[in-house]
Write a protein that holds these residues in place. Structure first.
Motif, PDB file in Angstrom:
ATOM      1  N   GLU A 210       0.843  -1.208   0.000  1.00  0.00           N
ATOM      2  CA  GLU A 210       0.000   0.000   0.000  1.00  0.00           C
ATOM      3  C   GLU A 210       0.880   1.261   0.000  1.00  0.00           C
ATOM      4  O   GLU A 210       0.648   2.204  -0.766  1.00  0.00           O
ATOM      5  CB  GLU A 210      -0.908  -0.036   1.235  1.00  0.00           C
ATOM      6  CG  GLU A 210      -1.892   1.116   1.329  1.00  0.00           C
ATOM      7  CD  GLU A 210      -2.801   1.020   2.574  1.00  0.00           C
ATOM      8  OE1 GLU A 210      -2.813  -0.040   3.236  1.00  0.00           O
ATOM      9  OE2 GLU A 210      -3.486   2.031   2.861  1.00  0.00           O
ATOM     10  N   ILE A 211       1.894   1.261   0.845  1.00  0.00           N
ATOM     11  CA  ILE A 211       2.771   2.435   0.948  1.00  0.00           C
ATOM     12  C   ILE A 211       3.573   2.658  -0.335  1.00  0.00           C
ATOM     13  O   ILE A 211       3.685   3.784  -0.839  1.00  0.00           O
ATOM     14  CB  ILE A 211       3.726   2.267   2.151  1.00  0.00           C
ATOM     15  CG1 ILE A 211       2.946   2.400   3.466  1.00  0.00           C
ATOM     16  CG2 ILE A 211       4.871   3.280   2.089  1.00  0.00           C
ATOM     17  CD1 ILE A 211       3.748   1.991   4.689  1.00  0.00           C
ATOM     18  N   LEU A 212       4.138   1.586  -0.872  1.00  0.00           N
ATOM     19  CA  LEU A 212       4.965   1.723  -2.071  1.00  0.00           C
ATOM     20  C   LEU A 212       4.115   2.184  -3.253  1.00  0.00           C
ATOM     21  O   LEU A 212       4.556   2.987  -4.078  1.00  0.00           O
ATOM     22  CB  LEU A 212       5.663   0.394  -2.382  1.00  0.00           C
ATOM     23  CG  LEU A 212       6.682  -0.078  -1.321  1.00  0.00           C
ATOM     24  CD1 LEU A 212       7.172  -1.488  -1.638  1.00  0.00           C
ATOM     25  CD2 LEU A 212       7.867   0.880  -1.217  1.00  0.00           C
ATOM     26  N   GLY A 213       2.878   1.689  -3.312  1.00  0.00           N
ATOM     27  CA  GLY A 213       1.972   2.117  -4.376  1.00  0.00           C
ATOM     28  C   GLY A 213       1.621   3.593  -4.243  1.00  0.00           C
ATOM     29  O   GLY A 213       1.634   4.349  -5.219  1.00  0.00           O
ATOM     30  N   ALA A 214       1.330   4.000  -3.018  1.00  0.00           N
ATOM     31  CA  ALA A 214       0.975   5.405  -2.782  1.00  0.00           C
ATOM     32  C   ALA A 214       2.144   6.335  -3.094  1.00  0.00           C
ATOM     33  O   ALA A 214       1.951   7.495  -3.465  1.00  0.00           O
ATOM     34  CB  ALA A 214       0.537   5.585  -1.329  1.00  0.00           C
ATOM     35  N   ALA A 215       3.354   5.812  -2.974  1.00  0.00           N
ATOM     36  CA  ALA A 215       4.540   6.617  -3.269  1.00  0.00           C
ATOM     37  C   ALA A 215       4.782   6.747  -4.769  1.00  0.00           C
ATOM     38  O   ALA A 215       5.655   7.518  -5.188  1.00  0.00           O
ATOM     39  CB  ALA A 215       5.768   6.010  -2.595  1.00  0.00           C
ATOM     40  N   GLY A 216       4.043   5.973  -5.557  1.00  0.00           N
ATOM     41  CA  GLY A 216       4.160   6.121  -7.007  1.00  0.00           C
ATOM     42  C   GLY A 216       4.870   4.984  -7.721  1.00  0.00           C
ATOM     43  O   GLY A 216       5.139   5.063  -8.924  1.00  0.00           O
TER      44      GLY A 216
END
Ligand code: ZN
Length: 254
Positions: A210-216
């Motif tokens: 989730e975090i890595l995706g939100a970071a782009g």
């Protein structure tokens, strides 16, 4: 300029879960296989201060250096969000941090774990690489976001990054008290999980995705297909055995 998270290897040290590797090739995570430690730490324990014979750990790290062909840089990990960017040249002193970032090709980066997530990041365009230690505390406090931020300061772009989340405890095994699950899920909804025996748990891998995706970072650039450390005895697991060793995620610029 190219970098590679997954590299071909002639020995067993960093390919010990090759049999489970993805289309990207052998994975860059050590296991217990291949080291000289004995007893509870048997195998390739890379951590000092876990009660192992220090000479055995030194020898294990030498084996890893030889395997990688360059000195492997470790940090003193404290479940913080501190990110250490290596000096541009020269020796890399051991510092206290939970992530390492560099664009150097003459060293390799290592992050040690035994159930926590070893997260490796690579930008083939800028040649920037990073290794991060993401347990529950670090993940929720932002260690991955801070690592990516440090990479961008060296010229990386999130859209160009590839990431690998290595062997770690899975959401069906990582039992936690209900208040801890509730608190984590409030911040990172995907971490909400249940153990296979029906009690509150956290899925830290899902949280990291989730975090890595939100970071782009594109989902297609995330590689997460690795065993659960509690279930797979080829890896050290703190939950299985409190006195044990640490394996590592290791990467260098190709
Ligand atoms: Zn599991």
């Amino acid at each position: 300029m190219t970098t590679s998270i997954c590299r071909r290897s002639s020995s067993d040290l960093v390919t010990s879960c090759t049999g489970l590797a993805t289309s990207r090739g052998p994975c860059p995570f050590t296991g217990r296989e291949g080291g000289v430690s004995a007893g509870e730490h048997a195998g390739l324990n890379l951590a000092q201060h876990v009660g192992d014979d220090e000479r055995a750990v030194v020898r294990n790290r030498e084996l890893l250096d030889a395997e990688l062909g360059v000195p492997v840089v470790f940090v003193d990990q404290t479940h913080s969000t501190d990110v250490h960017v290596l000096p541009a040249a020269g020796p890399a002193p051991v510092v206290s941090a939970d992530a390492l970032v560099t664009d150097r090709g003459d060293v390799a980066l290592a992050i040690m774990v035994a159930d926590c997530l070893p997260v490796l990041l690579s930008d083939p365009v800028s040649g920037t690489i990073a290794a991060a230690h993401a347990g529950r505390a670090g993940l929720l406090a932002g260690v991955l976001e801070r690592t990516i931020e440090a990479m961008t300061q060296l010229g990386a772009r999130p859209a160009d990054l590839t990431a690998s989340i290595g062997p770690s405890i899975c959401g069906a095994c990582y039992e936690v008290p209900e208040p801890m699950r509730a608190e984590a899920a409030q911040q990172l909804p995907t971490t909400w999980a249940e153990t296979s025996w029906g009690t509150p748990a956290l899925d830290l891998r899902a949280g990291a995705i989730e975090i890595l995706g939100a970071a782009g970072i594109p989902r297609s650039a995330l590689e997460t297909d690795h065993p659960c450390t509690l279930e797979d005895e080829r890896f050290y697991s703190y939950r299985r055995q409190a006195r044990t060793g640490r394996f590592a995620g290791v990467l260098r610029r190709a």
